[in-house]
Design an enzyme around this catalytic site. Sequence first.
Site, PDB file in Angstrom:
ATOM      1  N   GLU A  21      41.711  35.255  44.135  1.00  0.00           N
ATOM      2  CA  GLU A  21      41.290  33.865  44.317  1.00  0.00           C
ATOM      3  C   GLU A  21      40.318  32.964  44.159  1.00  0.00           C
ATOM      4  OE1 GLU A  21      39.077  37.313  46.593  1.00  0.00           O
ATOM      5  OE2 GLU A  21      40.102  36.827  45.106  1.00  0.00           O
ATOM      6  N   HIS A  75      39.458  40.209  41.116  1.00  0.00           N
ATOM      7  CA  HIS A  75      40.013  38.684  42.578  1.00  0.00           C
ATOM      8  C   HIS A  75      40.277  37.457  42.206  1.00  0.00           C
ATOM      9  CE1 HIS A  75      37.060  40.202  45.559  1.00  0.00           C
ATOM     10  NE2 HIS A  75      36.739  40.769  44.549  1.00  0.00           N
ATOM     11  N   CYS A 121      41.076  43.783  45.107  1.00  0.00           N
ATOM     12  CA  CYS A 121      40.047  45.061  45.573  1.00  0.00           C
ATOM     13  C   CYS A 121      40.130  46.015  45.903  1.00  0.00           C
ATOM     14  CB  CYS A 121      38.726  43.686  44.999  1.00  0.00           C
ATOM     15  SG  CYS A 121      37.690  44.894  45.026  1.00  0.00           S
TER      16      CYS A 121
END
Length: 545
Positions: free
Chosen positions: A517, A515, A379
């Site tokens: 994750e 993202h 990001c």
Amino acid sequence: MTTNYIFVTGGVVSSLGKGIAAASLAAILEARGLNVTIMKLDPYINVDPGTMSPIQHGEVFVTEDGAETDLDLGHYERFIRTKMTRRNNFTTGRIYSDVLRKERRGDYLGATVQVIPHITNAIKERVLAGGEGHDVVLVEIGGTVGDIESLPFLEAIRQMAVEIGREHTLFMHLTLVPYMAAAGEVKTKPTQHSVKELLSIGIQPDILICRSDRAVPANERAKIALFCNVPEKAVISLKDVDSIYKIPGLLKSQGLDDYICKRFSLTCPEANLAEWEQVIYEEANPAGEVTIGMVGKYIELPDAYKSVIEALKHGGLKNRVTVNIKLIDSQDVETRGVEILKDLDAILIPGGFGYRGVEGKIATARYARENNIPYLGICLGMQVALIEFARNVAGMENANSTEFVPDCKYPVVALITEWRDEDGNVEVRSEKSDLGGTMRLGAQQCQLDDESLVRQLYGEPTITERHRHRYEVNNMLLKPIEAAGLRVAGRSGDDQLVEIIEVPNHPWFVACQFHPEFTSTPRDGHPLFAGFVKAASEYQKRQAK
């Protein structure tokens, strides 16, 4: 099909680990072949955590359908296969907002709108809607029993138990059983008082999860069962462990899933926890270790980067290495210089907002690029990498983002003013738009360049990843940056937005606008994090020669 509900509450103190306990129980039930989901009910008045400080609240977890939710939903997705949606998390603020909107519209036909029945009915409706189509729904109530904010939620679940029937509802209460070193024993009185508080609300717990730094002895569990009116086999000891992924096995070993299945009259096979046993084995038997520096602005609360930290650990599991994470304040890079980045095997810059510490992140990206250190930008981490490359390679002096310098000469990152939401409607935003709920959110398709490193890592031409951002690469200034050697490795499905960049003449330099994750799990890992940790190991070996 009848849906069964397990309501999870906490007592004595906060941060007992209700989310982890609920997720671990859900993992066992899922391993028995049941269709399971988990909901989180947050008592705070914010409509969602989207505008809350990460230092106060921790990270904002983004679901596939674009909801900004509590970080506990990240735990849920890491433990079970079910994907969370906006139905899985709501707050007091959301409930009151919905009820007030209905009142203004005249839906209540002039009635006096009150906490009971209007607020409690709204809570029940949302819980029932979120549970549709599932065998078992775990509903975690945020906060601690006794908090004034939690009362409407507790009253709502009390009513649900009556309306649905006790044969399809269970109350599971987490409580603290502290060890008193002076006395040499654990103390049960806090648990008794916590249950007393629940009883005063009209809720009799069916299961007690006793949190302690050690196993709670059988005689103490028998005492708790007697005074709290709970069967002995339903008093579960949950001690501190060195890995949260051991908790499903710990709960199963005490027969918690058998007790629940019997209570709900569910016939299903024994839970097979082989996948979790493999995770625990890989975690306990690494072949090496690497040190990865994470440079951010919210490092005083690691929970602000919870999913990133977990994803790095998952990357370690896939490479059989322990990942040591060094949290570095980006402002320290500004004041002390890049010397503090030495002795790292890789560098990661996660997402963030605001100008504070940005120049330190830009300096960090430059250090990683110029010294051939593996770099992963997420990001804002992609945006600072782009700014750094534009300034120092493409010759765009003082290039920046309009988020930080609105009138800069080279705005290589700028506000997204228009895109389509999940329903296909055109969203329009400006600098004056509200902060809450006004970002590009949720799962978006990304097309990968066939020659890129990420194409090799993912093994497929099109991927879907989750987003949470307002600013994007400015396509108007992209050509000279590409001409200077930066590769656009991934673009949005409509080919309009840059999603991934790489530095081709670098061993491993990848930055993405999304993202990754949020979709990493301990059992499956994630291609980017697995590749990143592998690159860190290879860098370490090269440095040792």
